[in-house]
Scaffold this motif. Structure first.
Motif, PDB file in Angstrom:
ATOM      1  N   GLY A 175       0.791  -1.376   0.245  1.00  9.19           N
ATOM      2  CA  GLY A 175      -0.217   0.136   0.260  1.00  9.19           C
ATOM      3  C   GLY A 175       1.273   1.556  -0.181  1.00  9.19           C
ATOM      4  N   VAL A 176       1.920   0.879  -0.006  1.00 11.98           N
ATOM      5  CA  VAL A 176       2.689   2.609   0.151  1.00 11.98           C
ATOM      6  C   VAL A 176       3.747   2.192  -1.036  1.00 11.98           C
ATOM      7  CG1 VAL A 176       4.955   3.271   1.500  1.00 11.98           C
ATOM      8  CG2 VAL A 176       2.478   2.799   2.544  1.00 11.98           C
ATOM      9  N   LEU A 177       4.901   1.720  -0.787  1.00 10.14           N
ATOM     10  CA  LEU A 177       6.045   0.895  -1.470  1.00 10.14           C
ATOM     11  C   LEU A 177       5.618   0.063  -2.741  1.00 10.14           C
ATOM     12  CD1 LEU A 177       9.164   0.675   0.829  1.00 10.14           C
ATOM     13  CD2 LEU A 177       8.883   2.242  -1.202  1.00 10.14           C
ATOM     14  N   VAL A 178       4.782  -1.077  -2.645  1.00  8.20           N
ATOM     15  CA  VAL A 178       4.000  -1.293  -3.518  1.00  8.20           C
ATOM     16  C   VAL A 178       2.976  -0.859  -3.687  1.00  8.20           C
ATOM     17  CG1 VAL A 178       3.294  -4.254  -3.670  1.00  8.20           C
ATOM     18  CG2 VAL A 178       5.356  -3.740  -3.291  1.00  8.20           C
ATOM     19  N   GLU A 182       6.374   1.228  -6.418  1.00  7.56           N
ATOM     20  CA  GLU A 182       6.081   2.670  -6.505  1.00  7.56           C
ATOM     21  C   GLU A 182       7.837   2.884  -6.940  1.00  7.56           C
ATOM     22  OE1 GLU A 182       4.447   4.523  -7.440  1.00  7.56           O
ATOM     23  OE2 GLU A 182       2.496   3.916  -6.240  1.00  7.56           O
ATOM     24  N   GLU A 183       8.196   3.609  -7.967  1.00  6.29           N
ATOM     25  CA  GLU A 183       9.097   4.018  -8.812  1.00  6.29           C
ATOM     26  C   GLU A 183       9.935   5.198  -8.275  1.00  6.29           C
ATOM     27  OE1 GLU A 183      10.049   3.992 -13.185  1.00  6.29           O
ATOM     28  OE2 GLU A 183       8.856   1.462 -13.385  1.00  6.29           O
ATOM     29  N   ALA A 184       8.926   5.778  -7.863  1.00  2.00           N
ATOM     30  CA  ALA A 184       9.616   6.878  -7.252  1.00  2.00           C
ATOM     31  C   ALA A 184       9.378   7.028  -5.643  1.00  2.00           C
ATOM     32  CB  ALA A 184       8.076   8.606  -7.354  1.00  2.00           C
ATOM     33  N   LEU A 185       9.133   6.331  -5.093  1.00  2.00           N
ATOM     34  CA  LEU A 185       9.274   6.273  -3.468  1.00  2.00           C
ATOM     35  C   LEU A 185      10.577   4.968  -3.175  1.00  2.00           C
ATOM     36  CD1 LEU A 185       6.250   5.442  -2.121  1.00  2.00           C
ATOM     37  CD2 LEU A 185       7.896   7.387  -1.609  1.00  2.00           C
ATOM     38  N   VAL A 186      11.289   4.626  -4.595  1.00  2.00           N
ATOM     39  CA  VAL A 186      11.847   3.593  -4.402  1.00  2.00           C
ATOM     40  C   VAL A 186      12.885   4.350  -4.551  1.00  2.00           C
ATOM     41  CG1 VAL A 186      13.579   1.497  -5.675  1.00  2.00           C
ATOM     42  CG2 VAL A 186      11.274   1.454  -5.095  1.00  2.00           C
ATOM     43  N   ALA A 187      13.027   5.512  -5.434  1.00  2.00           N
ATOM     44  CA  ALA A 187      13.985   5.902  -6.189  1.00  2.00           C
ATOM     45  C   ALA A 187      14.439   7.126  -4.625  1.00  2.00           C
ATOM     46  CB  ALA A 187      14.338   6.457  -7.309  1.00  2.00           C
ATOM     47  N   CYS A 188      13.543   7.183  -4.109  1.00  2.00           N
ATOM     48  CA  CYS A 188      13.719   8.145  -2.801  1.00  2.00           C
ATOM     49  C   CYS A 188      14.868   7.714  -2.024  1.00  2.00           C
ATOM     50  CB  CYS A 188      12.677   8.321  -3.363  1.00  2.00           C
ATOM     51  SG  CYS A 188      12.834   9.741  -0.937  1.00  2.00           S
ATOM     52  N   LEU A 189      13.858   6.305  -1.465  1.00  2.00           N
ATOM     53  CA  LEU A 189      14.927   5.438  -0.890  1.00  2.00           C
ATOM     54  C   LEU A 189      16.536   5.136  -1.355  1.00  2.00           C
ATOM     55  CD1 LEU A 189      12.324   3.095   0.396  1.00  2.00           C
ATOM     56  CD2 LEU A 189      13.126   4.734   1.498  1.00  2.00           C
ATOM     57  N   ARG A 190      16.620   5.132  -2.307  1.00  2.00           N
ATOM     58  CA  ARG A 190      18.049   4.711  -2.768  1.00  2.00           C
ATOM     59  C   ARG A 190      19.118   6.510  -2.318  1.00  2.00           C
ATOM     60  NH1 ARG A 190      16.651  -0.007  -7.180  1.00  2.00           N
ATOM     61  NH2 ARG A 190      17.031  -1.412  -6.125  1.00  2.00           N
ATOM     62  N   GLY A 191      18.328   7.313  -3.373  1.00  2.00           N
ATOM     63  CA  GLY A 191      18.621   8.163  -2.091  1.00  2.00           C
ATOM     64  C   GLY A 191      18.929   8.567  -1.334  1.00  2.00           C
ATOM     65  N   LEU A 214      11.028   9.292  11.120  1.00  2.00           N
ATOM     66  CA  LEU A 214       9.892   9.444  10.105  1.00  2.00           C
ATOM     67  C   LEU A 214       9.123   7.812  10.246  1.00  2.00           C
ATOM     68  CD1 LEU A 214       7.110  10.944   8.918  1.00  2.00           C
ATOM     69  CD2 LEU A 214       9.048  11.140   6.948  1.00  2.00           C
ATOM     70  N   PHE A 215       8.258   7.766  10.249  1.00  2.00           N
ATOM     71  CA  PHE A 215       7.649   5.949   9.856  1.00  2.00           C
ATOM     72  C   PHE A 215       6.693   6.366   8.923  1.00  2.00           C
ATOM     73  CE2 PHE A 215       3.978   2.631  10.706  1.00  2.00           C
ATOM     74  CZ  PHE A 215       5.248   2.011  10.367  1.00  2.00           C
ATOM     75  N   ILE A 216       6.590   6.087   8.071  1.00  2.00           N
ATOM     76  CA  ILE A 216       5.430   5.733   7.017  1.00  2.00           C
ATOM     77  C   ILE A 216       4.392   4.486   6.375  1.00  2.00           C
ATOM     78  CG2 ILE A 216       5.209   6.363   4.256  1.00  2.00           C
ATOM     79  CD1 ILE A 216       7.713   8.065   5.136  1.00  2.00           C
ATOM     80  N   ASP A 217       3.012   4.790   6.914  1.00  2.00           N
ATOM     81  CA  ASP A 217       2.517   3.572   6.577  1.00  2.00           C
ATOM     82  C   ASP A 217       1.413   3.576   5.770  1.00  2.00           C
ATOM     83  OD1 ASP A 217       0.817   1.172   7.228  1.00  2.00           O
ATOM     84  OD2 ASP A 217       2.667   0.426   8.462  1.00  2.00           O
ATOM     85  N   ASP A 218      -0.289   3.145   5.682  1.00  2.00           N
ATOM     86  CA  ASP A 218      -1.225   3.501   4.730  1.00  2.00           C
ATOM     87  C   ASP A 218      -2.224   3.169   5.778  1.00  2.00           C
ATOM     88  OD1 ASP A 218       0.037   1.492   4.343  1.00  2.00           O
ATOM     89  OD2 ASP A 218      -2.480   0.839   2.966  1.00  2.00           O
ATOM     90  N   HIS A 254       3.843   9.731   9.300  1.00  2.00           N
ATOM     91  CA  HIS A 254       2.850   9.735   8.196  1.00  2.00           C
ATOM     92  C   HIS A 254       1.793   8.934   7.755  1.00  2.00           C
ATOM     93  CE1 HIS A 254       2.194  12.314   3.869  1.00  2.00           C
ATOM     94  NE2 HIS A 254       2.409  11.024   3.845  1.00  2.00           N
ATOM     95  N   VAL A 255       0.743   9.157   7.784  1.00  2.00           N
ATOM     96  CA  VAL A 255      -0.188   7.959   6.875  1.00  2.00           C
ATOM     97  C   VAL A 255      -0.052   8.279   5.262  1.00  2.00           C
ATOM     98  CG1 VAL A 255      -2.373   7.637   6.965  1.00  2.00           C
ATOM     99  CG2 VAL A 255      -1.368   8.585   8.722  1.00  2.00           C
ATOM    100  N   HIS A 256       0.627   7.597   4.410  1.00  2.00           N
ATOM    101  CA  HIS A 256       0.520   7.842   2.986  1.00  2.00           C
ATOM    102  C   HIS A 256      -0.782   7.195   2.663  1.00  2.00           C
ATOM    103  CE1 HIS A 256       1.821   6.626  -0.311  1.00  2.00           C
ATOM    104  NE2 HIS A 256       1.192   5.913  -0.740  1.00  2.00           N
ATOM    105  N   THR A 257      -1.277   8.378   1.913  1.00  2.00           N
ATOM    106  CA  THR A 257      -2.136   8.786   1.096  1.00  2.00           C
ATOM    107  C   THR A 257      -2.041   8.647  -0.487  1.00  2.00           C
ATOM    108  OG1 THR A 257      -2.604  11.172   0.942  1.00  2.00           O
ATOM    109  CG2 THR A 257      -4.330   9.342   2.903  1.00  2.00           C
ATOM    110  N   GLY A 258      -0.448   9.292  -0.880  1.00  2.00           N
ATOM    111  CA  GLY A 258      -0.551   9.234  -2.180  1.00  2.00           C
ATOM    112  C   GLY A 258       1.041   9.009  -1.993  1.00  2.00           C
TER     113      GLY A 258
END
Length: 203
Positions: free
Chosen positions: A14-17, A90-99, A164-168, A184-188
């Motif tokens: 629901g977040v990275l996937v 989610e490619e953008a989040l994967v790229a963010c984590l790598r960054g 910072l913890f992120i989950d949907d 942070h509650v992930h909504t997008g």
């Protein structure tokens, strides 16, 4: 890692996937002639105290699912392949984590998941997206149990106030906040990327 560093802990499903289970439940419920809710119950009911926390193997759990759905091993094998094939990252989040890792920001994936996730991430070249993978099936506890958050913080070597913890799932975020983490509650994806940037850039 310095306890004064700022780190990011992030969920998978629901977040990275991207969320895909409602579509699976609809498609397979139609195929098997049962309501989507009944399909989901067959798949997951009772898994919190079993396969999700490593007390039951994934193969044993799938035998239980097969019995609940009253179907054969070939259908279950097809269902397992279908679930894996629908797992889109989610490619953008994967790229963010790598960054973040390249910048030296401590990162951890914290997921309530069955044992197959690590292998799928390895096959997809994704095990390097975070410093640590904290998977419920491997550590024996699942969100919102405080222990899984504490394990991740300990591995990263950071204080809760610097994380910072992120989950949907709102209750999982609420549990992190009780421990002193930012949540942070992930909504997008756009909003989550902005929150990560805001948190990691602040002092």
């Amino acid at each position: 890692m310095s306890p004064h560093a700022r780190g990011v802990l992030i969920d998978v499903g629901g977040v990275l996937v991207r969320e895909y289970l409602p579509a699976v439940a609809t498609d397979w419920g139609r195929r098997l002639g049962i309501p989507p809710a009944a399909f989901m119950a067959a798949l997951y009911e009772g898994n919190d105290s079993g396969v999700l926390v490593g007390r039951v193997s994934e193969d044993v759990w799938w035998d239980t699912v097969r019995e609940r759905l009253r179907t054969g091993p070939d259908v279950i094998a097809e269902l397992r392949r279908d679930l894996a094939a629908r797992e889109t990252w989610e490619e953008a989040l994967v790229a963010c984590l790598r960054g973040l890792r390249m910048r030296g920001v401590p990162t951890a994936v914290v997921s309530n998941t069955w044992p197959g996730l690590r292998e799928r991430m390895s096959d997809g070249g994704l095990v390097d997206i975070a410093d640590h993978l904290v998977l419920s099936c491997e550590v024996g506890c699942a969100k919102p149990d405080r222990r899984i958050y504490e394990i991740a913080l300990r591995l990263l070597g950071i204080e809760p106030a610097r994380a910072l913890f992120i989950d949907d799932v709102p209750r999982n975020v609420a549990a992190a906040r009780v421990l002193g983490m930012a949540g942070h509650v992930h909504t997008g994806t756009v909003e989550t990327l902005a929150r990560i940037e805001e948190f990691t850039d602040s002092r």
